[in-house]
Scaffold this motif. Structure first.
Motif, PDB file in Angstrom:
ATOM      1  N   PRO A  78     -18.583  10.708   6.652  1.00 19.81           N
ATOM      2  CA  PRO A  78     -19.463  11.052   5.512  1.00 19.81           C
ATOM      3  C   PRO A  78     -20.853  10.433   5.595  1.00 19.81           C
ATOM      4  N   PHE A  79     -21.037   9.419   6.444  1.00 21.23           N
ATOM      5  CA  PHE A  79     -22.339   8.752   6.538  1.00 21.23           C
ATOM      6  C   PHE A  79     -23.142   9.202   7.755  1.00 21.23           C
ATOM      7  N   THR A  80     -22.616  10.112   8.551  1.00 19.56           N
ATOM      8  CA  THR A  80     -23.279  10.484   9.801  1.00 19.56           C
ATOM      9  C   THR A  80     -24.433  11.450   9.554  1.00 19.56           C
TER      10      THR A  80
ATOM     11  N   LEU B 165     -19.460  -0.531   5.693  1.00 24.78           N
ATOM     12  CA  LEU B 165     -19.127  -0.060   4.349  1.00 24.78           C
ATOM     13  C   LEU B 165     -19.548  -1.069   3.286  1.00 24.78           C
ATOM     14  N   HIS B 166     -19.424  -2.358   3.601  1.00 21.34           N
ATOM     15  CA  HIS B 166     -19.839  -3.393   2.648  1.00 21.34           C
ATOM     16  C   HIS B 166     -21.337  -3.348   2.413  1.00 21.34           C
ATOM     17  N   ASP B 167     -22.104  -3.200   3.484  1.00 19.53           N
ATOM     18  CA  ASP B 167     -23.555  -3.142   3.348  1.00 19.53           C
ATOM     19  C   ASP B 167     -24.016  -1.863   2.649  1.00 19.53           C
ATOM     20  N   LYS B 168     -23.221  -0.792   2.766  1.00 18.63           N
ATOM     21  CA  LYS B 168     -23.542   0.460   2.084  1.00 18.63           C
ATOM     22  C   LYS B 168     -23.099   0.460   0.617  1.00 18.63           C
TER      23      LYS B 168
ATOM     24  N   LYS C 186     -14.267   2.968  -0.944  1.00 19.40           N
ATOM     25  CA  LYS C 186     -13.863   3.386   0.404  1.00 19.40           C
ATOM     26  C   LYS C 186     -13.528   2.162   1.258  1.00 19.40           C
ATOM     27  N   LEU C 187     -14.269   1.065   1.062  1.00 19.53           N
ATOM     28  CA  LEU C 187     -13.974  -0.168   1.786  1.00 19.53           C
ATOM     29  C   LEU C 187     -12.600  -0.702   1.397  1.00 19.53           C
ATOM     30  N   ASP C 188     -12.264  -0.608   0.109  1.00 21.63           N
ATOM     31  CA  ASP C 188     -10.960  -1.088  -0.338  1.00 21.63           C
ATOM     32  C   ASP C 188      -9.832  -0.270   0.282  1.00 21.63           C
ATOM     33  N   LEU C 189     -10.008   1.041   0.354  1.00 21.28           N
ATOM     34  CA  LEU C 189      -8.995   1.888   0.992  1.00 21.28           C
ATOM     35  C   LEU C 189      -8.888   1.599   2.487  1.00 21.28           C
ATOM     36  N   PHE C 190     -10.039   1.390   3.119  1.00 19.74           N
ATOM     37  CA  PHE C 190     -10.031   1.099   4.555  1.00 19.74           C
ATOM     38  C   PHE C 190      -9.393  -0.267   4.835  1.00 19.74           C
ATOM     39  N   ASN C 191      -9.547  -1.205   3.912  1.00 19.62           N
ATOM     40  CA  ASN C 191      -8.975  -2.543   4.115  1.00 19.62           C
ATOM     41  C   ASN C 191      -7.456  -2.503   4.205  1.00 19.62           C
ATOM     42  N   GLN C 192      -6.824  -1.566   3.506  1.00 17.07           N
ATOM     43  CA  GLN C 192      -5.364  -1.447   3.606  1.00 17.07           C
ATOM     44  C   GLN C 192      -4.936  -1.096   5.034  1.00 17.07           C
ATOM     45  N   LYS C 193      -5.717  -0.266   5.691  1.00 18.35           N
ATOM     46  CA  LYS C 193      -5.418   0.064   7.090  1.00 18.35           C
ATOM     47  C   LYS C 193      -5.724  -1.116   8.008  1.00 18.35           C
ATOM     48  N   CYS C 194      -6.735  -1.910   7.640  1.00 17.20           N
ATOM     49  CA  CYS C 194      -7.043  -3.109   8.432  1.00 17.20           C
ATOM     50  C   CYS C 194      -5.893  -4.112   8.369  1.00 17.20           C
ATOM     51  N   ILE C 195      -5.299  -4.258   7.183  1.00 12.31           N
ATOM     52  CA  ILE C 195      -4.180  -5.193   7.039  1.00 12.31           C
ATOM     53  C   ILE C 195      -2.996  -4.756   7.893  1.00 12.31           C
TER      54      ILE C 195
END
Length: 478
Positions: free
Chosen positions: A89-91, A124-127, A132-141
């Motif tokens: 979505p940011f491209t 994502l944090h800087d944006k 979306k960062l919270d959802l992505f963090n679940q995959k990081c965990i």
């Protein structure tokens, strides 16, 4: 040419080279350093990655990240699809066009995989796209549970930082505690120093933000914080520990922890905020213990503007004037509440009164309670009598009260050198100097052996030494 001159020339050449590289090429260099770290089992390459990531962080784009992910991930890797889907979505261009032009890797190191996750988190944090960062963090965990290598420790610690940061900004501090406690248990069993230190500080911050002081104190009592962690994490831990002890009225221990936090704070511009917060807390602790901070503390160019409310409070405590204290609270109350220090400042009212009584006892050998009430702006003579009695009991003043005639009579001043006060102060300073010396010895790096035959390996070792020294100087809170 000497070895030192060769190191300087190589560093200068690398600096010129980095200026000409694009963001995608710089990211590729970072992943090359990660590969070196995995091959040599040397975590200092990871530290260099963090140091070199800071200047290019503001230049990161989704297109650069997708190009890098396409080049390092095999086509069949399960993490590649959701990493690209998160960034699409940011491209500015079509991701499929990028992937057709880039040669993909056949295998992926765990270090490269987690670094890619960290880069997406940072982007994502800087944006400011927190959901979306919270959802992505679940995959990081979930990705963190796949690997167990000591070369991943620094990267894992950073990933957990951004996982918590997203929850904090979304004001959802309760749900993340279960994952943080599980990560702390896993890191302790694996002897993962960096992750253990990072998760302890994050859990403490979570408890403090929700005012769960007893739980924070229990965590400190039941866990052992690794002192070998990086200075920035150690500084945070001692700051949180100082705040916990201050709330629990253990001012002497809190003062030592606050001093340690200030001393271990990185000396960079990005750490000025932490330095200001730690200094504010230390000033209040000194005032609560009956000490007056030095004027030079308030004249520091970096801190001077932010410490104006605390200078007004210190002036009121030093003069023992409740009117000045009340005016300071009215004028700077909003700033003190923003710093979460308003309740601590309210405790200083008794210190203001005690200071006023001490000044009065030094100025007058005999004074009526009515005059004390007028000078200190108290409610009545009964209140003044109670406060003076409390000050005498606490040893603030050496005096007696004549209840029938209603006056306070000061005793003759004792020679301070006939008491144990100088010995206690000298002992405190000796302990501080010994602690500083021990920390300096632990941080010292000794020169390598001069009997080495391989000059090329020696040169590389010296380069790593220079990189580590540069990292320690530039260590920040990124």
């Amino acid at each position: 040419m000497s070895v030192e001159q060769a190191v300087k020339n190589s560093v200068a050449a690398e600096a010129v080279k980095e200026e000409k590289l694009s963001v995608s090429e710089k990211l590729s260099e970072l992943f090359n350093l990660i590969q070196k770290s995995a091959q040599s089992l040397d975590s200092r390459y990871v530290l260099k990655v963090f140091r070199e990531l800071t200047p290019i962080r503001s230049q990161l784009t989704a297109d650069d990240l997708i190009t890098t992910i396409e080049s390092i991930y095999p086509q069949s890797h399960e993490h590649k699809s959701y990493l690209i889907a998160t960034l699409e979505p940011f491209t500015q261009t079509d991701a499929m066009d990028i992937s057709d032009d880039v040669k993909t890797s056949e295998e992926l190191l765990p270090e490269s995989d987690l670094l890619a996750h960290l880069l997406v988190q940072i982007y994502l944090h800087d944006k400011k796209d927190l959901k979306k960062l919270d959802l992505f963090n679940q995959k990081c965990i979930l990705a963190l549970k796949l690997y167990n290598k000591r070369t991943l420790d620094h990267i894992v610690a950073k990933i957990w930082f951004y996982v918590f940061r997203a929850k904090e900004q979304l004001k959802d501090l309760i749900t993340i505690r279960t994952d943080l406690l599980a990560a702390l248990r896993t890191a302790t069993l694996r002897h993962d120093i960096e992750t253990r230190a990072s998760t302890i500080t994050l859990i403490l911050r979570s408890y403090l933000l929700t005012n769960d002081i007893n739980q924070a104190y229990n965590l400190v009592e039941k866990t052992e914080f690794p002192e070998e962690a990086s200075n920035s994490v150690v500084a945070r831990y001692y700051y949180y520990l100082a705040r916990i002890q201050t709330i629990q009225l253990d001012y002497s221990s809190a003062h030592e922890c606050a001093i340690t936090a200030i001393r271990k704070c990185p000396q960079t511009k990005s750490a000025y905020g932490f330095l200001q917060v730690s200094t504010k807390l230390n000033i209040l602790i000194q005032l609560l213990t009956g000490e007056i901070p030095e004027l030079s503390t308030f004249r520091d160019p970096v801190l001077e503007k932010s410490l104006l409310p605390y200078l007004a409070v210190t002036r009121a405590v030093r003069l023992g004037d409740l009117n000045i204290f009340s005016k300071a609270l009215e004028e700077y109350g909003s700033s003190l509440k923003k710093d979460n220090n308003y309740n601590l400042v309210l405790r200083l009212r008794q210190n203001v009164i005690k200071t006023g009584i001490r000044i009065i006892s030094l100025s007058y050998k005999k004074i009526s309670l009515k005059d004390i009430c007028i000078k200190l702006h108290l409610d009545g003579e009964l209140s003044a009598e109670y406060i003076v009695s409390k000050a005498i009991k606490d040893g603030v003043v050496e005096a007696t009260i004549n209840h029938k005639e209603g006056y306070m009579q000061s005793k003759e001043l004792l020679d301070v050198y006939s008491t144990k006060a100088p010995q206690s102060e000298f002992d405190r300073r000796v302990k501080f100097c010994m602690s500083l010396n021990n920390d300096s010895v632990k941080a010292m790096r000794y020169p390598m052996s001069t009997n080495r035959v391989d000059s090329k390996a020696d040169l590389e070792a010296r380069e790593r030494e220079q990189e580590l020294l540069q990292y320690l100087q530039d260590d920040d809170f990124f």
